[in-house]
Design a protein around this motif. Structure first.
Motif, short mmCIF file in Angstrom:
data_model
loop_
_atom_site.label_atom_id
_atom_site.label_comp_id
_atom_site.label_asym_id
_atom_site.label_seq_id
_atom_site.Cartn_x
_atom_site.Cartn_y
_atom_site.Cartn_z
N THR A 6 0.84 -1.20 0.00
CA THR A 6 0.00 0.00 0.00
C THR A 6 0.87 1.25 0.00
O THR A 6 1.81 1.35 0.78
N THR A 8 0.52 5.27 0.57
CA THR A 8 -0.38 6.28 1.13
C THR A 8 0.29 7.63 1.08
O THR A 8 1.38 7.81 1.64
N THR A 10 0.20 11.39 2.32
CA THR A 10 -0.39 12.00 3.50
C THR A 10 -0.53 13.51 3.42
O THR A 10 -1.56 14.07 3.80
N GLN A 67 -7.77 10.89 0.56
CA GLN A 67 -7.41 9.50 0.34
C GLN A 67 -8.01 8.91 -0.93
O GLN A 67 -7.54 7.89 -1.42
N GLY A 70 -5.09 9.53 -2.81
CA GLY A 70 -3.83 9.40 -2.10
C GLY A 70 -3.48 8.02 -1.61
O GLY A 70 -2.44 7.84 -0.97
N THR A 71 -4.30 7.01 -1.90
CA THR A 71 -4.01 5.66 -1.40
C THR A 71 -4.29 4.63 -2.48
O THR A 71 -5.28 4.72 -3.19
N SER A 73 -3.50 0.15 -3.12
CA SER A 73 -2.89 -1.14 -2.79
C SER A 73 -2.59 -1.86 -4.09
O SER A 73 -3.46 -1.98 -4.96
N GLU A 173 8.68 5.77 5.02
CA GLU A 173 8.18 7.07 4.62
C GLU A 173 9.06 7.67 3.52
O GLU A 173 10.23 7.32 3.40
N GLY A 189 4.60 10.76 1.94
CA GLY A 189 3.83 9.53 1.96
C GLY A 189 4.61 8.40 2.58
O GLY A 189 5.69 8.59 3.13
N ARG A 190 4.03 7.19 2.47
CA ARG A 190 4.69 6.01 3.03
C ARG A 190 4.30 4.78 2.21
O ARG A 190 3.24 4.75 1.57
N SER A 192 3.87 0.58 2.71
CA SER A 192 3.74 -0.42 3.76
C SER A 192 3.10 -1.68 3.22
O SER A 192 2.43 -1.64 2.17
#
Length: 194
Positions: A6, A8, A10, A67, A70-71, A73, A173, A189-190, A192
């Protein structure tokens, strides 16, 4: 075996702005995972992202990234490269049709460029070519919406495009600079495991 990763986004931070009274940013994003002959590209639909960001944004201000854009997967194998392509534009007086065409051109060209890269790696020359090709398509798409009255409009400014890549197993990040001398933003962002 493929895993899910994922990304993301932020925050969008204004580092510098040249317009008196601040700027009105909007953001286009595409997320990707490339490796093992597979290409997974996710391009969020264009929501009313101008309504999500403040007006008159000045240097030092930080805006949360919606989001919806912004996100993502993604399916990524062990040796995959994952990342994001992001474009920030300052709203001026372009017509809505121009913004829609820019958004469509952005996603189509990002996906086309990434599919061409599926068998090769990412180095700075490849990333720079991707940026140039995407910006060329966006400018052409917007120009195709002009009519005579647009000559007298203050057209939207393309403040910056950036590409961030990491290995699928490299999480953490990141910061992605967007823009140049007088108009600069940083996208945070990050990455993960999903």
């Amino acid at each position: 075996m493929a895993d899910r990763v994922t990304i993301t986004l932020t925050d969008l931070r204004c580092e510098a702005q040249s317009e008196q009274g601040g700027c009105e940013p909007y953001l286009f994003t595409s997320f990707f995972a490339i490796g093992g002959g597979q290409v997974d590209v996710q391009s969020p639909a264009h929501h009313d992202i101008r309504g999500a960001f403040a007006n008159d944004v000045e240097a030092g201000q930080t805006l949360p990234v919606p989001q919806e854009i912004g996100t993502a997967s993604l399916t990524a194998g062990d040796n995959a490269t994952v990342g994001v392509v992001a474009l920030v534009i300052d709203e001026d007086l372009s017509r809505d049709v121009a913004v829609g065409q820019a958004h469509q051109a952005f996603h189509q060209e990002v996906e086309a460029q990434l599919r061409q890269l599926s068998g090769s790696g990412f180095d700075e020359a490849v990333i720079e070519q991707l940026r140039e090709n995407v910006m060329s398509k966006i400018r052409g798409a917007i120009h195709g919406t002009y009519d005579y009255s647009d000559i007298h409009r203050d057209q939207d400014d393309h403040l910056g495009i950036g590409v961030h890549t990491v290995g699928a197993s490299s999480g953490g990040e990141f910061e992605l600079p967007l823009g140049f001398a007088d108009d600069r933003f940083t996208l945070k962002g990050r990455v993960s495991p999903a």
